[in-house]
Structures are given as C-alpha cells and as structure tokens.
Enzyme design. Structure first.
Site, short mmCIF file in Angstrom:
data_model
loop_
_atom_site.label_atom_id
_atom_site.label_comp_id
_atom_site.label_asym_id
_atom_site.label_seq_id
_atom_site.Cartn_x
_atom_site.Cartn_y
_atom_site.Cartn_z
N ARG A 195 11.46 2.33 3.99
CA ARG A 195 11.75 2.44 5.43
C ARG A 195 13.22 2.15 5.71
O ARG A 195 13.86 2.79 6.55
CB ARG A 195 10.83 1.51 6.22
CG ARG A 195 9.39 2.06 6.25
CD ARG A 195 8.38 0.95 6.34
NE ARG A 195 7.02 1.44 6.51
CZ ARG A 195 6.20 1.76 5.50
NH1 ARG A 195 6.62 1.68 4.23
NH2 ARG A 195 4.96 2.16 5.73
N GLY A 217 3.59 8.17 -3.15
CA GLY A 217 2.87 8.65 -1.96
C GLY A 217 3.63 8.31 -0.69
O GLY A 217 3.64 9.08 0.27
N ASP A 223 -3.28 -3.17 -1.96
CA ASP A 223 -2.59 -2.91 -3.24
C ASP A 223 -2.83 -4.02 -4.26
O ASP A 223 -2.53 -3.86 -5.45
CB ASP A 223 -1.08 -2.74 -3.02
CG ASP A 223 -0.76 -1.42 -2.30
OD1 ASP A 223 -1.62 -0.52 -2.28
OD2 ASP A 223 0.34 -1.31 -1.74
N ARG A 260 -0.15 -0.46 -11.24
CA ARG A 260 -0.85 -1.71 -10.92
C ARG A 260 -1.96 -2.01 -11.93
O ARG A 260 -2.27 -3.17 -12.20
CB ARG A 260 -1.38 -1.68 -9.49
CG ARG A 260 -0.26 -1.50 -8.46
CD ARG A 260 -0.59 -2.03 -7.10
NE ARG A 260 0.31 -1.47 -6.11
CZ ARG A 260 1.55 -1.91 -5.85
NH1 ARG A 260 2.04 -2.93 -6.51
NH2 ARG A 260 2.29 -1.32 -4.94
C1 S3P Z 1 2.15 1.85 1.89
C2 S3P Z 1 0.92 1.87 2.49
C3 S3P Z 1 -0.33 1.65 1.78
C4 S3P Z 1 -0.12 1.17 0.34
C5 S3P Z 1 1.00 1.85 -0.33
C6 S3P Z 1 2.30 1.66 0.43
C7 S3P Z 1 3.35 2.02 2.74
O1 S3P Z 1 -1.06 2.85 1.77
O2 S3P Z 1 -1.30 1.31 -0.41
O3 S3P Z 1 1.18 1.32 -1.65
O4 S3P Z 1 4.47 1.71 2.28
O5 S3P Z 1 3.20 2.48 3.86
P1 S3P Z 1 -1.82 3.40 3.07
O6 S3P Z 1 -1.00 4.42 3.72
O7 S3P Z 1 -3.08 3.95 2.54
O8 S3P Z 1 -1.99 2.23 4.00
#
Ligand code: S3P
Length: 451
Positions: A30, A98, A330, A405
């Site tokens: 962010r 992701g 996590d 992890r």
């Molecule tokens: C994250 C949100 C989480 C987490 C991921 C990082 C983030 O996922 O599991 O490792 O930085 O916004 P979700 O979007 O499913 O909450």
C-alpha cells in the site's frame, strides 16, 4: 521445478535473542501504491524487498514511476500524481503476489490506457472474479480467463481496457467475503471515481488501506465493517509522505512460535506491526496458553508497532473461528503447529478462504502435519488437529508445494522433530521472509539451504 531444499536440525538448545522481521508485506504494497500516486517525494524506511513487494514496485517502474534504493532499507519514490501513470509496454508480472494483482487491478481499472496483469502458476489459478465483477459494475472493462474447473470463476491473465473520456462511477457494494485485497482494490478504484464508494464486509478484514487513506487526508470514513470513500475533488492530491514500515507480524509469528515450542526459549521480535485487525495471532497464542508479552512502542502513519516476546510454554488446545480466524488468516498454518504441540484437540473453523490462498492451505496444512506424525482431519471449511505435546515429532521429508507459509511452518515443526527435517522447494520463502534462515540461525537454530 523443485527449487532449493532446507534442512533443519532438531533444536538441541534453547532459542534466545531479539530479532528484526521483514517489513509488513501488506503495508509495504500500500505504501508503494500511495507513494507512486502521490504528488510528492516519499521515503519508505525499513523496506525489506520480499519478492511480493518487489512485484508491486516493478509494476510502478514499468509505468514510469521513479523508485530509488537509498541504501539500508530506504526506498525513495517520486510520485507521479493520480493522473501520471504511463502505459506499460509489457504485461505487469505480479509473480506469486495476490495482493499485487488485486490491488493493481483496482488502480488500472481507471486508467486511460490498457494493461495486462500476469502471475505465476499458483497466482494464475486464484480467483479474480471477486475483484473483476464489482469493478465492471462501476464501469471498468476487464477480461480474464475462465477457471479450468470452476466455470463461473475468472483467473489471470487479466486484461484491463482503457477508459478514455469516461470515469468510473460510484459503487455501493456488499463484499461476499471478508477480503482486504478486494476492499482495497475497490477503494483504490474509488480514488478515480465520479461518485462515492460504499462497502460493507461480513467481518472487518485488515484495514491498512483505510488507515493510510485517512492519514494522507483522503475523504474516507470507516465504522465497524463499513467504509465510505467520497469522490475526490479536482484540487485533491495525495501529499508526499515518510513512513517507517513496521515489521510483519505474519512473519514474526514463525519466530514467536519457535520460542513457544522449543524448551527454555525466550525470543523477541522488534518493531513488529500491531494493527488490531491483524493481531488475531496474539489472541490465539493466549488461547493456547502461550507465554506472550507485547510492548507497544509507537506508530507511523496510523500503524502501531512494538516488541513481541514469547517463552516456551505448556500449551492447551484452542478453538479458532469467526472474526478471530479473519484476524489471523495468514497465521493459521503456523497456529496449526502450536495445535500440534498442545494438549487436546484444536478446531479451526470458518477458514474456507484458506482454500484459495497461495495453495489450498487447509489440505496442505493437514498433509504437512501428517508428515510429522500429527493426526489432523480436514472438513470443507476448516480442520481439526489432535495435539501431541510429549516427545519429539517424527522428522520427515516434506514439500512446500511452493507456498512460503507452509515451507516456514515445516521448518518450525522441524525444531521439535526427532531428526533432521528435509523441506523441498523452499525458494518461495523469499516472497515474504528473505532472511528467514539467517534470522532463525541468529536465535540459535541449526538450518541450511542446499541446492
Ligand atoms: C492481504 C489480505 C489477505 C491476506 C493476504 C494479504 C492484503 O487476503 O491473506 O496475505 O494485503 O490485503 P484477503 O484479501 O483474502 O483478506
């Protein structure tokens, strides 16, 4: 491709010491995004170059943002403003991340140029429809690929069309699941929209985006599990900022669990992020009866940090579900390692989101525990673990399946096994904890990477 192997010896002495952990992965993503979109010069300190964060950094470099390494952990970003990104001349590679793919989709959805987002094999299987559908609802043009087995699901590569002479509209949206990546993608797209972005979640997910937007003067209000961002006026801009990134509690969790499991140990992680929406791990450790101390030390851009310490403890079974599961999502694999050493049977429930992480973490965690001789059973939305508190666990050979992890959880279980543990395919650890081996070694563990 199997990659490198990690060999970890059972701990023959106590683990002791105080260590730094990598910068919080979520906050680092962010910070890079807001710095790139700012109208000023930004300085991010304690940045740790985990591969996931580097994916976000490189995406902005590909769109013309100047980012410089100022030496030990300091990154300087020259913001280009909300309208200053340039069309990339190649697909943006999100690697295994992701968060990069979902958050960047929110930013790119509003741009007057087309772009493409790609990822590695694991990321290319993960659900992207959750981000694509609401963005399309507010006027974005995004196409993905149909998931090979779930025909209603969309996956990467994602193609994001140019919005020329148009603007995204307002959005009133109830998120189908608690997801900070989805919430953040929609809020980021809201920075470019003509109307408000109103979101509600079933349970509050991590709120780093909201905190940073508020700290930077964006018109955002949050109350419980709802959040509302007003459209920006023409005069509004994100100012340049400085941020001292906190350490990642999700990375610290591996070190802290090592301290709980190995006899006579006492370990501390310094400058660790303590955002309440991320602190489920600490509450879970207390439920397991773990000896834990937290010393708050301050905050930077609304993100609190402090020192966290654990000491070896006799553990009892716990029950992890509901909002506690969301706040520790996590950390569930490493909490399963605690469950493996607790007296009694621990139930993890409401963790079905784990099925769509870097791997199916419910199945992978149960398999991993089995490889150490610990009984565990999965059900559709969770799993149970029958603790084995006495004697060493059976050491074995395990494969991380490319999930960082899982690889680190295996290493921590290896500390209390009856012989050396061999973990295949550990290159993935660098996505979130590049100095994992050095950090555990500094505390007194014996481990090495081969291959
Ligand atoms: C994250 C949100 C989480 C987490 C991921 C990082 C983030 O996922 O599991 O490792 O930085 O916004 P979700 O979007 O499913 O909450």
């Amino acid at each position: 491709m199997t990659g490198k192997r990690l060999v970890i010896e059972p701990a023959r002495r106590a683990l002791r010491g105080s260590v730094a952990v990598p910068s919080d992965k979520s906050i680092s993503h962010r910070a890079l995004i807001f710095a790139a979109l700012s109208n000023g010069n930004c300085t991010l300190r304690r940045f740790s170059y985990g591969e996931d964060n580097v994916s976000t950094l490189q995406a902005f470099v590909a769109m013309g943002v100047q980012i410089a390494d100022n030496g030990p952990g300091e990154v300087a970003v020259r913001g280009v403003g909300l309208r200053g990104l340039r069309e990339p001349d190649r697909p943006l590679d999100c690697g295994n991340s992701g968060t990069t793919m979902r958050l960047m989709t929110g930013v790119l959805a509003a741009q007057p140029f087309r772009s493409e987002l790609v990822g590695d094999a694991s990321l290319s299987r993960r659900p992207m429809g959750r981000v694509v559908f609401p963005l399309v609802q507010r006027g974005a043009v995004i196409t993905g690929r149909r998931h090979p087995s779930r025909s209603h699901e969309v996956t990467a590569p994602l193609e994001v069309g140019a919005l020329v002479g148009k603007q995204l509209g307002g959005l009133d949206y109830r998120l189908p699941m608690a997801s900070a990546q989805l919430k953040s993608a929609l809020l980021l797209s809201g920075l470019f929209a003509s109307g408000p972005t109103r979101l509600s979640e079933p349970v509050v997910s991590r709120d780093h985006t909201e905190r940073m937007m508020q700290a930077l003067g964006m018109p955002l209000r949050a109350a419980g599990a709802t959040v509302e961002l007003q459209p920006l006026t023409d005069a509004m801009a994100i100012p340049g900022f400085e941020l001292d990134l906190p350490g990642d509690l999700s990375a610290a969790a591996f070190v802290l669990v090592a301290g709980l499991l190995v006899d006579q140990s006492e370990v501390t992680t310094r400058h660790t992020g303590l955002n309440p929406t991320r602190c489920g791990f600490l509450d879970a450790v207390r439920q397991f009866g773990g000896d834990l101390a937290v010393a708050p030390r301050g905050s930077s851009l609304n993100e609190p940090h402090g020192e966290v310490s654990t000491r070896s403890s006799r553990l009892r079974a716990a029950s992890i579900g509901g909002e506690l599961a969301v706040r520790s999502i996590d950390e569930i694999p490493i909490l399963a390692a605690l469950a493996a050493r607790a007296v009694g049977t621990t139930e993890f429930s409401d963790v079905d989101e784990l099925r769509v992480k870097e791997s199916d973490r419910i199945a992978a965690t149960v398999r991993l525990l089995g490889a150490f001789g610990v009984e565990a059973d999965e059900h559709p939305t969770g799993f149970v673990v029958r603790g084995q508190p006495d004697g060493a666990l059976k050491a074995g050979r395990v494969d991380s399946g490319g999930d960082h992890r899982l690889a680190m959880t295996a290493a921590i279980l290896g500390l209390v096994a009856d012989g050396p543990t061999f973990i295949e395919n550990v290159d993935c650890i660098a996505t979130s904890f590049p100095r994992f081996v050095e950090t555990l070694s500094a505390l007194g563990a014996t481990l090495r990477v081969e291959g």
